[in-house]
Write an enzyme that holds these catalytic residues in place. Structure first.
Site, mmCIF file in Angstrom:
data_model
loop_
_atom_site.group_PDB
_atom_site.id
_atom_site.type_symbol
_atom_site.label_atom_id
_atom_site.label_comp_id
_atom_site.label_asym_id
_atom_site.label_seq_id
_atom_site.Cartn_x
_atom_site.Cartn_y
_atom_site.Cartn_z
ATOM 1 N N THR A 8 69.361 75.325 40.009
ATOM 2 C CA THR A 8 69.456 74.271 41.025
ATOM 3 C C THR A 8 70.454 74.597 42.132
ATOM 4 O O THR A 8 70.226 74.282 43.296
ATOM 5 C CB THR A 8 69.881 72.944 40.338
ATOM 6 O OG1 THR A 8 68.845 72.574 39.453
ATOM 7 C CG2 THR A 8 70.127 71.834 41.328
ATOM 8 N N THR A 23 71.363 75.364 34.908
ATOM 9 C CA THR A 23 72.140 74.748 33.830
ATOM 10 C C THR A 23 71.322 74.546 32.551
ATOM 11 O O THR A 23 71.882 74.483 31.463
ATOM 12 C CB THR A 23 72.702 73.374 34.260
ATOM 13 O OG1 THR A 23 71.618 72.514 34.595
ATOM 14 C CG2 THR A 23 73.657 73.500 35.427
ATOM 15 N N ASP A 24 69.979 74.441 32.689
ATOM 16 C CA ASP A 24 69.179 74.063 31.519
ATOM 17 C C ASP A 24 69.340 75.032 30.347
ATOM 18 O O ASP A 24 69.411 74.610 29.198
ATOM 19 C CB ASP A 24 67.688 73.951 31.893
ATOM 20 C CG ASP A 24 67.408 72.716 32.736
ATOM 21 O OD1 ASP A 24 68.238 71.792 32.724
ATOM 22 O OD2 ASP A 24 66.362 72.690 33.408
ATOM 23 N N LYS A 67 75.039 72.245 26.992
ATOM 24 C CA LYS A 67 74.785 71.248 28.046
ATOM 25 C C LYS A 67 74.653 69.903 27.356
ATOM 26 O O LYS A 67 73.745 69.695 26.554
ATOM 27 C CB LYS A 67 73.512 71.582 28.824
ATOM 28 C CG LYS A 67 73.273 70.648 29.992
ATOM 29 C CD LYS A 67 72.104 71.069 30.883
ATOM 30 C CE LYS A 67 71.872 70.033 31.977
ATOM 31 N NZ LYS A 67 70.740 70.364 32.841
ATOM 32 N N TYR A 114 76.969 68.909 -0.593
ATOM 33 C CA TYR A 114 75.934 68.023 -1.149
ATOM 34 C C TYR A 114 74.874 68.840 -1.892
ATOM 35 O O TYR A 114 74.690 70.025 -1.622
ATOM 36 C CB TYR A 114 75.255 67.223 -0.031
ATOM 37 C CG TYR A 114 76.160 66.222 0.617
ATOM 38 C CD1 TYR A 114 76.447 65.006 0.004
ATOM 39 C CD2 TYR A 114 76.754 66.502 1.842
ATOM 40 C CE1 TYR A 114 77.294 64.088 0.601
ATOM 41 C CE2 TYR A 114 77.604 65.598 2.459
ATOM 42 C CZ TYR A 114 77.874 64.391 1.833
ATOM 43 O OH TYR A 114 78.707 63.496 2.416
HETATM 44 N N1 ASP Z 1 66.199 73.224 36.100
HETATM 45 C C1 ASP Z 1 67.439 73.776 36.603
HETATM 46 C C2 ASP Z 1 67.651 75.126 35.959
HETATM 47 O O1 ASP Z 1 68.085 75.182 34.842
HETATM 48 C C3 ASP Z 1 68.577 72.853 36.333
HETATM 49 C C4 ASP Z 1 69.901 73.268 36.916
HETATM 50 O O2 ASP Z 1 70.143 74.372 37.346
HETATM 51 O O3 ASP Z 1 70.782 72.364 36.938
HETATM 52 O O4 ASP Z 1 67.379 76.118 36.554
#
Ligand code: ASP
Length: 337
Positions: A13, A89-90, A160, A280
């Site tokens: 982005t 960011t993804d 994230k 557990y």
């Molecule tokens: N869809 C974008 C990506 O991961 C989101 C971002 O960069 O914030 O390339």
């Protein structure tokens, strides 16, 4: 002497421009970040190159290798003091985990960054993140990490956590390495020692399946999936690594995976905390069936580590040791289950 930074663009982005219909995609992108943000030149000399231009949702493990090689080349070039990687960011936490594990110790900082809003928009987080990333890339911090919203996190520990807020990343089990407040505070006691670069080892096998355990999950679906060529399993279990143990259960899947030589790594689906497989009954039985504790690794780090383990270690004992050990700060040594 003036510092020199290699700036590698991979998309995301930060670089995107909205089309007429408002949709963000990489087709139209900001080619010249330095024109957009000339202040970067006041921090360091910049050598910019474009590795790829992808929405990071489209990144595949082959792209991690491409980016890893480009970083390796930049760090090997004389005079480069640090590397900044612009990334979506993804999947940034997957790439930063994979690149950390692929490179091993680094001599100088490798700083991933991105933004929630494109750099061309007035209310963007891109400028602050880039300026902070450049600042960290000039510091004595020999780590691969992510700069976001005034913090520098270890690349194998970050995730994230927020789709909306500018403060999109967190590192729930490991505090930030640098906090960029009024001053740049480096947590020296937490830094890895760094070291000379090894040659780039690109062995990786992407045939890994991640499954989040949930009430209603049919073990038979997974047993069928094991026939589809899966080579490694990462199970996101409950809490401290617990799994359903009554009736037809995940234990059958783990036992069958072990029989086929498919390693099965257990991490927690909680945002924070560690797997403790001795706690557990379900988890104890899973260990007996062959499951491996992922300690406090993030899912992103576990996926990347499993792919690299499969690529590098054909023998199950060595593979298991690699998965259980702390290789580059991705898990707390005391958190073995
Ligand atoms: N869809 C974008 C990506 O991961 C989101 C971002 O960069 O914030 O390339």
């Amino acid at each position: 002497m003036e510092k020199k930074i290699a700036l590698l663009l991979t998309g995301g982005t930060l670089l995107m421009k909205a089309a007429e219909d408002g949709i963000l995609e990489p087709a139209a992108y900001t080619h010249n970040l330095l024109q957009e943000l000339p202040v970067l030149r006041r921090i360091a000399q910049v050598e910019m190159s474009v590795v790829c231009n992808l929405d990071s949702a489209d990144m595949q493990p082959t792209d991690w290798l491409r980016i890893g090689r480009a970083i390796h080349q930049a760090l090997s070039s004389p005079g480069i003091d640090g590397v900044v990687v612009v990334h979506g960011t993804d999947t940034m936490a997957y790439t930063s985990s994979a690149v950390s594990l692929l490179l091993g110790p680094v001599p100088r900082p490798v700083v991933f960054t991105g933004a929630q809003r494109p750099i061309g928009e007035p209310r963007t987080d891109a400028r602050a993140n880039l300026i902070d990333a450049f600042s960290v890339a000039t510091l004595p911090v020999p780590e691969v990490g992510v700069v976001f919203a005034s913090r520098f996190f270890r690349g194998t520990r970050v995730t994230k956590r927020d789709a909306h807020a500018m403060d999109a990343f967190d590192s729930p089990d490991f505090p930030p390495l640098v906090e960029l407040g009024l001053t740049e505070h480096i947590a020296r006691e937490r830094l890895l020692p760094g070291g000379p670069l090894a040659s780039f080892d690109d062995r990786l096998d992407p045939r890994v399946l991640v499954v989040r355990v949930f009430p209603g999950l049919q073990p038979s679906w997974l047993l069928q999936t094991l026939d589809q060529g899966v080579r490694g399993l990462v199970l996101e279990a409950y809490g401290t690594g617990n799994l359903p143990a009554l009736g037809p259960s995940m234990l059958d899947v783990i036992a069958e995976a072990s029989r086929r030589g498919i390693p099965c790594l257990i991490v927690t689906q909680c945002l924070k905390g560690s797997v403790a497989l001795e706690r557990y009954k379900g988890a104890v039985a899973a260990t007996r069936a062959g499951a491996i504790s992922g300690g406090d690794m993030t899912v992103e780090a576990a996926v990347a580590k499993m792919m690299i383990a499969l690529g590098r270690f054909p023998h199950s004992d060595a593979r298991r040791r690699y998965l259980e050990d702390d290789i580059i700060g991705e898990r707390s040594p005391l958190a073995h289950g």
